[in-house]
Motif scaffolding. Structure first.
Motif, short mmCIF file in Angstrom:
data_model
loop_
_atom_site.label_atom_id
_atom_site.label_comp_id
_atom_site.label_asym_id
_atom_site.label_seq_id
_atom_site.Cartn_x
_atom_site.Cartn_y
_atom_site.Cartn_z
N LYS A 159 5.67 44.07 50.30
CA LYS A 159 7.07 44.27 50.69
C LYS A 159 7.20 44.82 52.11
CE LYS A 159 8.83 43.15 46.63
NZ LYS A 159 9.69 41.96 46.44
N ASN A 160 6.25 45.66 52.53
CA ASN A 160 6.33 46.26 53.86
C ASN A 160 6.23 45.21 54.95
OD1 ASN A 160 6.66 48.88 52.97
ND2 ASN A 160 4.47 49.31 52.93
N ARG A 161 5.32 44.26 54.78
CA ARG A 161 5.18 43.20 55.79
C ARG A 161 6.43 42.32 55.85
NH1 ARG A 161 0.05 41.97 57.87
NH2 ARG A 161 0.64 39.77 58.04
N VAL A 162 7.01 42.06 54.69
CA VAL A 162 8.24 41.27 54.67
C VAL A 162 9.38 42.04 55.31
CG1 VAL A 162 10.02 40.27 53.18
CG2 VAL A 162 7.61 39.84 52.69
N GLN A 163 9.48 43.34 55.03
CA GLN A 163 10.55 44.14 55.64
C GLN A 163 10.43 44.12 57.17
OE1 GLN A 163 13.16 46.00 53.84
NE2 GLN A 163 13.95 45.72 55.92
N GLY A 164 9.20 44.20 57.66
CA GLY A 164 9.01 44.12 59.10
C GLY A 164 9.49 42.80 59.67
N ALA A 165 9.20 41.70 58.95
CA ALA A 165 9.66 40.39 59.40
C ALA A 165 11.19 40.28 59.35
CB ALA A 165 9.01 39.29 58.56
N LEU A 166 11.79 40.83 58.30
CA LEU A 166 13.26 40.84 58.19
C LEU A 166 13.87 41.62 59.35
CD1 LEU A 166 13.59 41.50 54.35
CD2 LEU A 166 14.34 39.42 55.52
N ASN A 167 13.27 42.78 59.66
CA ASN A 167 13.77 43.61 60.77
C ASN A 167 13.71 42.86 62.10
OD1 ASN A 167 14.09 45.64 58.91
ND2 ASN A 167 12.31 46.83 59.58
N PHE A 168 12.71 42.00 62.25
CA PHE A 168 12.56 41.24 63.49
C PHE A 168 13.51 40.04 63.55
CE2 PHE A 168 10.73 37.81 66.02
CZ PHE A 168 10.51 38.45 67.22
N TRP A 169 13.61 39.27 62.47
CA TRP A 169 14.29 37.97 62.54
C TRP A 169 15.81 38.06 62.41
CZ3 TRP A 169 12.15 34.16 64.87
CH2 TRP A 169 10.76 34.01 64.85
N LEU A 170 16.34 39.07 61.73
CA LEU A 170 17.81 39.13 61.65
C LEU A 170 18.44 39.33 63.02
CD1 LEU A 170 20.39 38.97 60.08
CD2 LEU A 170 20.15 41.39 59.45
N PRO A 171 17.94 40.25 63.87
CA PRO A 171 18.51 40.32 65.23
C PRO A 171 18.38 39.01 65.99
CG PRO A 171 17.24 42.29 64.76
CD PRO A 171 16.97 41.34 63.63
N ARG A 172 17.28 38.27 65.79
CA ARG A 172 17.11 36.98 66.46
C ARG A 172 18.19 36.00 66.01
NH1 ARG A 172 13.66 40.34 67.46
NH2 ARG A 172 15.46 40.99 68.64
N ALA A 173 18.54 36.04 64.71
CA ALA A 173 19.59 35.16 64.20
C ALA A 173 20.93 35.52 64.82
CB ALA A 173 19.67 35.26 62.68
N VAL A 174 21.21 36.81 64.95
CA VAL A 174 22.47 37.25 65.57
C VAL A 174 22.53 36.81 67.03
CG1 VAL A 174 23.81 39.29 66.25
CG2 VAL A 174 22.77 39.16 63.96
N GLU A 175 21.43 36.94 67.74
CA GLU A 175 21.37 36.47 69.12
C GLU A 175 21.65 34.97 69.20
OE1 GLU A 175 17.96 39.77 70.18
OE2 GLU A 175 17.44 37.66 70.03
N MET A 176 21.09 34.24 68.25
CA MET A 176 21.30 32.79 68.21
C MET A 176 22.79 32.47 68.07
SD MET A 176 20.04 30.30 65.12
CE MET A 176 21.05 28.92 64.59
#
Length: 234
Positions: A159-176
């Protein structure tokens, strides 16, 4: 809203913005082919590899159909330009980032495809019927991609690795989504798709995706705390 059934009926003042929308979306779809392709052989299981194969096939087909629309407009130079783009020079920054691990793959599919799906649901109301019809056709396949990724996220061991990926990709989606705000709102209104550049559209996306993240057992994310660009988004 009067429907426009073919390219010849598009008013001159709307041609460029329709081309811009199709161009951004086509590059987005084809960039995903490039981003996901390494996982055709590197995905953890045979089932995962089959999923990636379908995803790559779907996105390639989506991109191909969008390029055909550009050809209908006579935008051959743009078609050639898109076909020559590679990782690092795509038009949307989210398309220039490699997927380093399987957590990136499933989270990217869940987050970024959801952002793309939000856009498609608006584009299906477009008064330019060829784009509207294509958006409607793409929605079902994007929903399948998201369903697969949600199941992966729900059952994932680390779960920790997934949470890290979620923390990274959601801001990228907002930027998009914010990158589309450079489009002309008045012209988008004429096409019945002005929601693409509304702040509440982006806010609703963040709220909805965070609700799903919490339902999957992960922590809610404030995307504005981890933005790639140092720009004022609010």
């Amino acid at each position: 809203m009067q429907k426009i059934s073919n390219v010849k009926e598009v008013p001159q003042d709307l041609r460029n913005i329709i081309i811009d929308i199709i161009q951004l979306r086509a590059d987005f779809e084809l960039a995903m082919v490039e981003q996901f392709s390494p996982w055709l052989v590197n995905a953890p299981t045979a089932e995962d590899r089959l999923f990636v194969a379908k995803l790559v096939s779907d996105e390639l087909n989506h991109g191909w159909q969008l390029l055909r629309l550009l050809e209908d407009f006579g935008a051959i130079n743009i078609v050639n330009q898109i076909q020559n783009l590679r990782l690092g020079i795509h038009k949307l920054e989210v398309s220039n980032l490699p997927l380093f691990n399987w957590e990136d793959v499933i989270v990217f599919t869940f987050i970024i495809d959801n952002a793309g799906l939000y856009q498609l649901r608006i584009l299906k109301n477009c008064s330019f019927e060829p784009l509207s019809n294509l958006a409607s056709n793409l929605i079902k396949e994007e929903e399948y991609h998201i369903t697969f990724s949600k199941n992966e996220l729900k059952n994932y061991n680390n779960k920790n690795r997934v949470q890290g990926a979620l923390n990274f990709w959601l801001p990228r989606a907002v930027e998009m989504l914010y990158q589309f705000k450079t489009l002309n709102e008045t012209q988008l209104k004429d096409l019945n798709i002005s929601e693409l550049v509304k702040n509440d559209f982006i806010d609703n996306f963040i709220k909805t995706i965070n609700n799903e993240i919490k339902e999957l057992g992960y922590s809610e994310i404030d995307p504005y705390k981890n933005l790639y660009y140092n720009i004022a988004l609010k």
